[in-house]
Every structure is written in structure tokens, then in C-alpha cells.
Motif scaffolding. Sequence first.
Motif, PDB file in Angstrom:
ATOM      1  N   HIS A 173       0.727  -1.051   0.161  1.00 35.34           N
ATOM      2  CA  HIS A 173       0.050   0.052  -0.241  1.00 35.34           C
ATOM      3  C   HIS A 173       0.825   1.172  -0.016  1.00 35.34           C
ATOM      4  CE1 HIS A 173      -3.567  -2.466   0.702  1.00 35.34           C
ATOM      5  NE2 HIS A 173      -2.762  -3.331   1.574  1.00 35.34           N
ATOM      6  N   TYR A 174       0.580   2.200  -0.678  1.00 37.61           N
ATOM      7  CA  TYR A 174       1.300   3.417  -0.800  1.00 37.61           C
ATOM      8  C   TYR A 174       0.881   4.768  -0.097  1.00 37.61           C
ATOM      9  CZ  TYR A 174       2.055   0.403  -4.748  1.00 37.61           C
ATOM     10  OH  TYR A 174       2.438  -0.924  -5.581  1.00 37.61           O
ATOM     11  N   LEU A 175       1.949   5.170   0.126  1.00 40.72           N
ATOM     12  CA  LEU A 175       2.020   6.679   0.901  1.00 40.72           C
ATOM     13  C   LEU A 175       2.566   7.911   0.159  1.00 40.72           C
ATOM     14  CD1 LEU A 175       3.646   5.215   4.204  1.00 40.72           C
ATOM     15  CD2 LEU A 175       1.288   5.975   3.864  1.00 40.72           C
ATOM     16  N   PRO A 176       1.450   8.631  -0.736  1.00 40.65           N
ATOM     17  CA  PRO A 176       2.030   9.639  -1.407  1.00 40.65           C
ATOM     18  C   PRO A 176       3.265  10.420  -0.985  1.00 40.65           C
ATOM     19  CG  PRO A 176      -0.298   9.677  -1.280  1.00 40.65           C
ATOM     20  CD  PRO A 176      -0.023   8.769  -0.305  1.00 40.65           C
ATOM     21  N   VAL A 177       3.992  10.713  -1.734  1.00 44.04           N
ATOM     22  CA  VAL A 177       5.328  11.595  -1.228  1.00 44.04           C
ATOM     23  C   VAL A 177       4.953  13.216  -1.877  1.00 44.04           C
ATOM     24  CG1 VAL A 177       7.679  11.983  -1.283  1.00 44.04           C
ATOM     25  CG2 VAL A 177       6.877   9.592  -0.871  1.00 44.04           C
ATOM     26  N   ASN A 178       5.033  14.152  -1.048  1.00 48.24           N
ATOM     27  CA  ASN A 178       5.111  15.615  -1.451  1.00 48.24           C
ATOM     28  C   ASN A 178       6.336  15.887  -1.232  1.00 48.24           C
ATOM     29  OD1 ASN A 178       2.142  15.296  -1.919  1.00 48.24           O
ATOM     30  ND2 ASN A 178       1.923  15.400   0.361  1.00 48.24           N
ATOM     31  N   LYS A 179       6.453  17.422  -1.650  1.00 47.86           N
ATOM     32  CA  LYS A 179       7.805  18.154  -1.334  1.00 47.86           C
ATOM     33  C   LYS A 179       8.217  18.016  -0.345  1.00 47.86           C
ATOM     34  CE  LYS A 179       5.600  22.625  -0.650  1.00 47.86           C
ATOM     35  NZ  LYS A 179       5.566  24.101  -1.216  1.00 47.86           N
TER      36      LYS A 179
ATOM     37  N   GLY B 157      13.973  13.355  -3.855  1.00 44.98           N
ATOM     38  CA  GLY B 157      14.712  14.372  -3.210  1.00 44.98           C
ATOM     39  C   GLY B 157      14.263  15.213  -1.794  1.00 44.98           C
ATOM     40  N   SER B 158      13.140  14.871  -1.676  1.00 40.39           N
ATOM     41  CA  SER B 158      12.258  15.493  -0.364  1.00 40.39           C
ATOM     42  C   SER B 158      12.813  14.978   0.804  1.00 40.39           C
ATOM     43  CB  SER B 158      10.771  15.366  -0.383  1.00 40.39           C
ATOM     44  OG  SER B 158      10.469  14.138  -0.289  1.00 40.39           O
ATOM     45  N   SER B 159      12.713  15.856   2.030  1.00 33.60           N
ATOM     46  CA  SER B 159      12.938  15.436   3.204  1.00 33.60           C
ATOM     47  C   SER B 159      12.051  15.709   4.295  1.00 33.60           C
ATOM     48  CB  SER B 159      14.327  15.977   3.728  1.00 33.60           C
ATOM     49  OG  SER B 159      15.489  15.602   2.911  1.00 33.60           O
ATOM     50  N   LEU B 160      11.588  14.710   4.980  1.00 25.87           N
ATOM     51  CA  LEU B 160      10.700  14.876   6.320  1.00 25.87           C
ATOM     52  C   LEU B 160      11.047  15.963   7.367  1.00 25.87           C
ATOM     53  CD1 LEU B 160       9.730  11.191   7.058  1.00 25.87           C
ATOM     54  CD2 LEU B 160       8.047  12.930   6.180  1.00 25.87           C
ATOM     55  N   ASP B 161      10.200  16.866   7.661  1.00 22.29           N
ATOM     56  CA  ASP B 161      10.511  17.885   8.755  1.00 22.29           C
ATOM     57  C   ASP B 161      10.409  17.184   9.871  1.00 22.29           C
ATOM     58  OD1 ASP B 161       7.785  18.006   9.491  1.00 22.29           O
ATOM     59  OD2 ASP B 161       7.376  19.641   8.063  1.00 22.29           O
TER      60      ASP B 161
ATOM     61  N   ILE C  23      14.092  21.627  -6.379  1.00 26.27           N
ATOM     62  CA  ILE C  23      15.468  21.498  -6.323  1.00 26.27           C
ATOM     63  C   ILE C  23      15.987  20.673  -4.908  1.00 26.27           C
ATOM     64  CG2 ILE C  23      17.842  22.660  -6.141  1.00 26.27           C
ATOM     65  CD1 ILE C  23      16.293  24.980  -7.620  1.00 26.27           C
ATOM     66  N   PRO C  24      16.662  19.421  -5.137  1.00 20.90           N
ATOM     67  CA  PRO C  24      17.067  18.777  -3.984  1.00 20.90           C
ATOM     68  C   PRO C  24      18.146  19.339  -3.090  1.00 20.90           C
ATOM     69  CG  PRO C  24      18.003  17.607  -5.934  1.00 20.90           C
ATOM     70  CD  PRO C  24      17.016  18.984  -6.219  1.00 20.90           C
ATOM     71  N   GLN C  25      18.237  19.194  -1.939  1.00 19.77           N
ATOM     72  CA  GLN C  25      19.154  19.934  -1.025  1.00 19.77           C
ATOM     73  C   GLN C  25      20.210  18.884  -0.611  1.00 19.77           C
ATOM     74  OE1 GLN C  25      19.162  23.132  -0.599  1.00 19.77           O
ATOM     75  NE2 GLN C  25      17.268  23.370  -2.204  1.00 19.77           N
ATOM     76  N   GLY C  26      20.297  17.875  -1.117  1.00 18.49           N
ATOM     77  CA  GLY C  26      21.196  16.848  -0.902  1.00 18.49           C
ATOM     78  C   GLY C  26      20.969  15.678  -1.684  1.00 18.49           C
TER      79      GLY C  26
END
Length: 476
Positions: A228-234, A265-269, A406-409
Motif C-alpha cells: 500500500h502506498y503513501l504519497p510523497v509530497n515536496k 529528493g524531499s526530506s521529512l521535517d 531542487i534537492p538539498q542533498g
Amino acid sequence: MDWKPDRTVKKAIYKQLAEYIEKGIADGTFPPDKPLPSERYLANALSVNRSTVVNAYDELEAMGLIERNRGSGTTISKDIWGITRKRIPSWNRYIEAGSFLPNLPVTQKIRKEAIEHKLINLATGELSEDLFPKSALREITATRSFIGSLGYDHPLGSDILRTTLTRHIKNSRGIETKPSSILITSGAQQALHLIVQCLLKPGDAVAIEDPSYNFNLPIFKTAGLQIHYLPVNKDGINPDDLQVLYKKHRIKMIFLNPDFHNPTGSSLDLKKREAILDISSKLGIPVVEDDPYSLTAFSGDKMPTLKSLDKNGNVLYISSLSKIVASGLRIGWIVGPTSVIERLSDAKQQIDFGHSSFTQWIANDFLESPNFNLHIKHLVKELETRRDTIVQSLDMYLKDEVTFSIPQGGIHLWCHVLKEYNETQLLEESIKRGVIYVPGSTMGSQKGFVRFTYAREDVHSINEGIKRFAQALNSF
């Protein structure tokens, strides 16, 4: 002829025909004293190209089941039971019957094209040769004495390396652990395999990100899991989606890549990380944290890993040296509760009797040396330069035709192509023009995306690669 090919399945028609004739030979449908139907007859009867029948007969001939003779047509082999020669196994049937599923055809194609042809490679998720710390690793092998054993090592991996890793992950990622809670693996990929095979059973429901590197891994389907899928946002997944999935499907495990996520390229806060751990604790769901990129933050600011925030032992932490040192070392590790690590270690022993003591020695000495931190600083600087190059190239050649964050890493850029296009045709056209990338559908459920990796090529090749991709896109 009553039999007809099934055109709704993925199996090639010539293979279906070959299997039908093979069964017919075995059960007497095709008697040994009469010739088999001609290629022309079968082609007309089945409404297929003659080449399809030719391919089927080629396969049967290679198996030793039929003979083709001018004048007498195609007949069943008189030596079918191997009196004077041995019969060749039906390898295709064995290949298709195996329980371990193959990679997706497009994934196999990308790998094959990248290996066999000189292409600008914006697909492969590894560092370029010039980013490997060759001189530092060469110095270790040339000037230092080998301190390991050439026999089988400790079941968990080298005790010296695991002790070094406890210091390394504490200093670089804030994770407190002990050597007995670490298992050395052959990269992060083996770590994922061990977790899936040992801790889950067929029918279990798991949650992965969408898009995700895990999306195209056959290991989940091979294990019979419900995905099952978890949508990834920015800014990563929405923790609330976890609770929804749990209520609907009773999720047994969550797989996340929180830092510089592959492919977006996103990161969780921090708030999302804390929320995920809170949900994990309340529901008793383990979280598998895959962390190949957290040391590549371009700003130097590092978000705490989920494992460093984990107070209850709910997180299994996976990392490796593949994306930051050298993929060929094949050094990865899992951090988790001792009982889990011992279970995974037992499975690894069954597979390969433990990891190479020689590469563990090299990895240990490199992690212990000042060269490691110097290498990481150089790597981050180079990756940022290449990230800037690919961003500039996309703006130059595809300014109004794509969007991206734009990815930050990390090493990947996730690009949304705004115009309609045929994904297969675009990949083929790009390959013809000398550039390869990863189509988005192999990593997620949404269409219209591509993943570019900027760690594999230098700045000139990155720019030229995007230029060629733009030409391919605009050729439709």
C-alpha cells in the motif's frame, strides 16, 4: 486446431505455442509417426506472423523435441528420450516458474543499455569513478597490515567494524547503539531482503512511499506481501495517511527514506518525523528507515534520523557506504533490537556465511581515518556542483516543459514532464541519442515523471545529457 494463444497475458505468443506443442508431444496430441503442422498452416490457423511459429519451432528444436528436415517437414525427434543424446531442459519453463521474481523489463533494459553502450548515464544510482576515494583506499591496502581473519568472520560481521560503526553513527547521525545491535550486510539491498524475508509473511500488508525506489523492487511481491502506498509530497509523506492505511489494511511494517528521498529528493521535517514515531508507538508498527544520503546535505544542516529520535526500539535503521564511498565495497548495515539482529544474522549465514572480512577491514580503516571526513566534504561539494548543473541545464533546454523541486542533498532529481508523451518511445528515442534515465512509472503510480541521477556523470556530460533528452522529448 482448437488451441488459441492467450493475448491478454504478458507471455510471448511463440512461448505459449512452444509449450502447447511440448505438452501435445507428451500426451499424444501430436503422434510421433506424423509430421507436425507446417509453419504456414499454424500461422494462418492462429492468425499470427510466420516468424512467431518459426521462433516456437526454434525453441522446441533447441530442446531436442523436434527435427526439421527439408522435404519431410517438421517431425517429433526420434531420439526424444535421449537414447543417443541428452535432452536439453526446458529452461524457459524453469525460469518462469521460479518463485524469486525478476526485475521489471524496463529496469533490466536500463541496466543492460548502460553496461553495453557508451551512454550519458543519468539513470544509475551510484557515484562516478572520480568521486570514489581511490587514493585513500589504495593507501590502506598498500601501507596497513590486514587485521582481520581470512576464515569465516563473526555472524554479525567484524567486531572491529561494528565497534567503529557505533562511534560513526553516533557522531554523524545521533544514533546510540552497541555492536551486538548491528548486522553487517552486502549493501542496503541485502538488508531490505533480510527484513522482508525474515520478519514478514505472505499476505502481510506493508506501506511504502509513492514514488519510491522500493516501488520497482520485486522482493515485496516475491514475499507475497500486500503493498500500500503513501504519497510523497515536496516535504515527504503525510503521517495521517499512515493511520488511514492502518485502519483499512492493518499495516504490519512501514518502509521510509526520510532524507533526500529517492527519487523526489524531499526530506521529512522534524514534526512529521515525530508524528510518524508517535503513530508507530501507538499502533506497534515497526518502521524501516533507509538512510543512504543523510550525510550529503548541501547546507551542512542535518535533520535527526528517525532512529536517533526512536525511544522505544520501533525503528530498524539501514545504511551503507555505497552512495557515499564506493558501491563496490558492498558494506551496509542494519541497526535494531538484538533479538531481531540475531534473527537476520541467522538468515544471512544461510545465504553467504557472512560478509567478506577483507572489505570490512578496508571499510573500518577508512571510517577511522581523517580521510573519511575529508572525502565527505569533497563529495558534498562535488554533488552540489552537479546538482546546480542539472538545474541550470533543465532551465536552459526545458524551461517551460518541466517542473521540479531542487534537492538539498542526495543524488537524484525528480522531474515532471508537462507535455503528453509515450514513456517507452521517449526512453527509446533518448537511448538512440545517447542518454539514459529512469522513467517515473518504474518508481511510482503516477505518469509523466522521470528521475535524473547527477552523481554518475561530470558537469559537461550532465549538461549534454539534458540537452539530448530535450531533443528526444521535442522530437514527438
